[in-house]
Design an enzyme around this catalytic site. Structure first.
Site, mmCIF file in Angstrom:
data_model
loop_
_atom_site.group_PDB
_atom_site.id
_atom_site.type_symbol
_atom_site.label_atom_id
_atom_site.label_comp_id
_atom_site.label_asym_id
_atom_site.label_seq_id
_atom_site.Cartn_x
_atom_site.Cartn_y
_atom_site.Cartn_z
ATOM 1 N N GLY A 188 0.830 -1.201 0.000
ATOM 2 C CA GLY A 188 0.000 0.000 0.000
ATOM 3 C C GLY A 188 0.853 1.235 0.000
ATOM 4 C CG HIS A 230 2.702 1.672 13.996
ATOM 5 N ND1 HIS A 230 2.748 0.698 13.035
ATOM 6 C CD2 HIS A 230 2.480 2.833 13.339
ATOM 7 C CE1 HIS A 230 2.576 1.242 11.844
ATOM 8 N NE2 HIS A 230 2.411 2.540 12.011
#
Length: 400
Positions: free
Chosen positions: A229, A271
């Site tokens: 991506g 994250h």
């Protein structure tokens, strides 16, 4: 033991009344779901929902033989008319076991959230576990839990419930995991099936009767997956989602800490906070030894940063060094990595950037990096059973 799902949806049903969202707008036909309720062997009703008698009739069953109605939700909810002939709904206290005249044993399972879970054992020994929306078992210890033949749970909202059950051996490769309490968090149809398959689970339409212990063909969780991506496309979220229903994941961060870079530190923190607390983290670009070892699943984020480190090591940014053995050394590193991916016995989900579809870099080193990342992605993808491209948060299946 037969289980008829009178409903498989969230408490408000799907589509939700007066909700204009895209998921509700596309919940048509078999994707229309009433609030979840289970009829077990025609004798036990788990959760009483509006229209239960009509739902049973549509599924070809009757509630006439029901001798016990048990509630699982955190509260009794709005008043629901009890059909004629049904006993008043009740609840089993946590840890207590109820034995029905039919020989079924029902044990109340403690949860980490309000509500009650039920472990049902049939006279022939088949076992199922039913969890309420938003609930996961609490107090599980490794080796202390018996394996269930079927689990019906809120897989979408609480994938960690499966992780907890897998960690103690209560859910194994032969356990039939069925998603219930389905809401509008995930678009119905193909996208829902794809996400559930990644967790080793499935969904069925309202009115389906399941045989506990019968073999059901559910797509195997791919051993190797590559998620591609662009920047901020959602590729890391997609990769993490694929493993959040499994315990003891090793998150391999290839970007390092970059001391002094506050923007990078903020990314790393975001994250880390998004990941389950049971996951471990390793900051390394030495991927081959990890792939060669046995162990829990690996989530590698990301290959593009691994390539940066590899190109640094071989002097790829200098034309003279690149021509004088640097290119050959990089090819050998990539070959060792892809060979390790081919031979690994671990479950691996890797993330990489797709950079070849945009503006051509203005510098020779930028073009070199773009080209080498394209080659790396292609070589890595060749060794994976499943390859995804994430665009605007939407995962497109390229392989698998």
């Amino acid at each position: 033991m037969d289980v008829t799902l009178l409903g498989t949806g969230a408490p408000a049903g799907l589509p939700r009344p007066d909700c204009p969202c895209a998921a509700c707008a596309t919940s048509l036909g078999v994707d229309v779901r009433s609030a979840t309720a289970l009829l077990v062997d025609g004798a036990l009703l788990l959760d009483l929902t509006p229209g239960a008698a009509f739902a049973a009739a549509r599924a070809g069953h009757s509630l006439a033989g029901v001798g016990q109605v048990l509630l699982s939700h955190p509260h009794d909810g709005p008043a629901v008319e009890v059909p004629d002939g049904l006993p008043q709904p009740g609840r089993v206290p946590d840890g207590r076991e109820l034995t029905l005249l039919t020989g079924h044993r029902v044990r109340a399972v403690a949860l980490d959230a309000p509500g009650t879970g039920y472990a049902v054992t049939a006279p022939d020994g088949q076992r199922l576990l039913y969890l309420p929306p938003g609930g996961a078992p609490a107090g599980l210890e490794e080796g202390s839990a018996e394996r269930y033949d079927m689990v019906l749970a809120d897989v979408v909202a609480r994938p960690d419930a499966l992780a907890k059950l897998r960690a103690v051996g209560a859910v194994g490769p032969t356990t039939d995991v069925v998603a219930v309490h389905l809401d509008h968090d995930v678009p119905p149809g193909a996208e829902l099936r794809r996400r559930l398959a990644a967790a080793g689970a499935r969904a069925v339409p309202d009115g389906t009767t399941l045989v506990v212990g019968a073999y059901e063909e559910v797509p195997d969780v791919p051993r190797r997956t590559l998620v591609l991506g662009g920047a901020r496309s959602g590729k890391s979220v997609e990769a993490e989602r694929r493993l959040e229903s499994f315990p003891d994941v090793l998150y391999v961060a290839t970007g390092g800490s970059r001391n002094g870079d506050t923007e990078w530190a903020a990314r790393v923190t975001a994250h880390r906070e998004r990941r389950p607390g049971s996951w471990r983290t390793a900051e390394t670009c030495d991927l081959v030894p990890l792939l060669e070892q046995d162990g829990p699943p690996l989530l590698i984020d990301c290959l593009s940063l691994w390539l940066t480190d590899a190109m640094d090591s071989v002097g790829a940014w200098d034309d003279a060094q690149w021509a004088d053995g640097g290119e050959r050394a990089l090819r050998e590193r990539v070959a060792r990595l892809t060979s390790a991916v081919r031979a690994t016995r671990r479950t691996v989900v890797a993330v990489s950037n797709e950079v070849g579809s945009g503006i051509v870099p203005a510098t020779a080193s930028g073009r070199r990096y773009r080209d080498e990342l394209g080659r790396l992605n292609a070589a890595f993808a060749d060794e994976c059973e499943h390859v995804l491209l994430v665009v605007a948060g939407q995962a497109l299946i390229l392989r698998g």
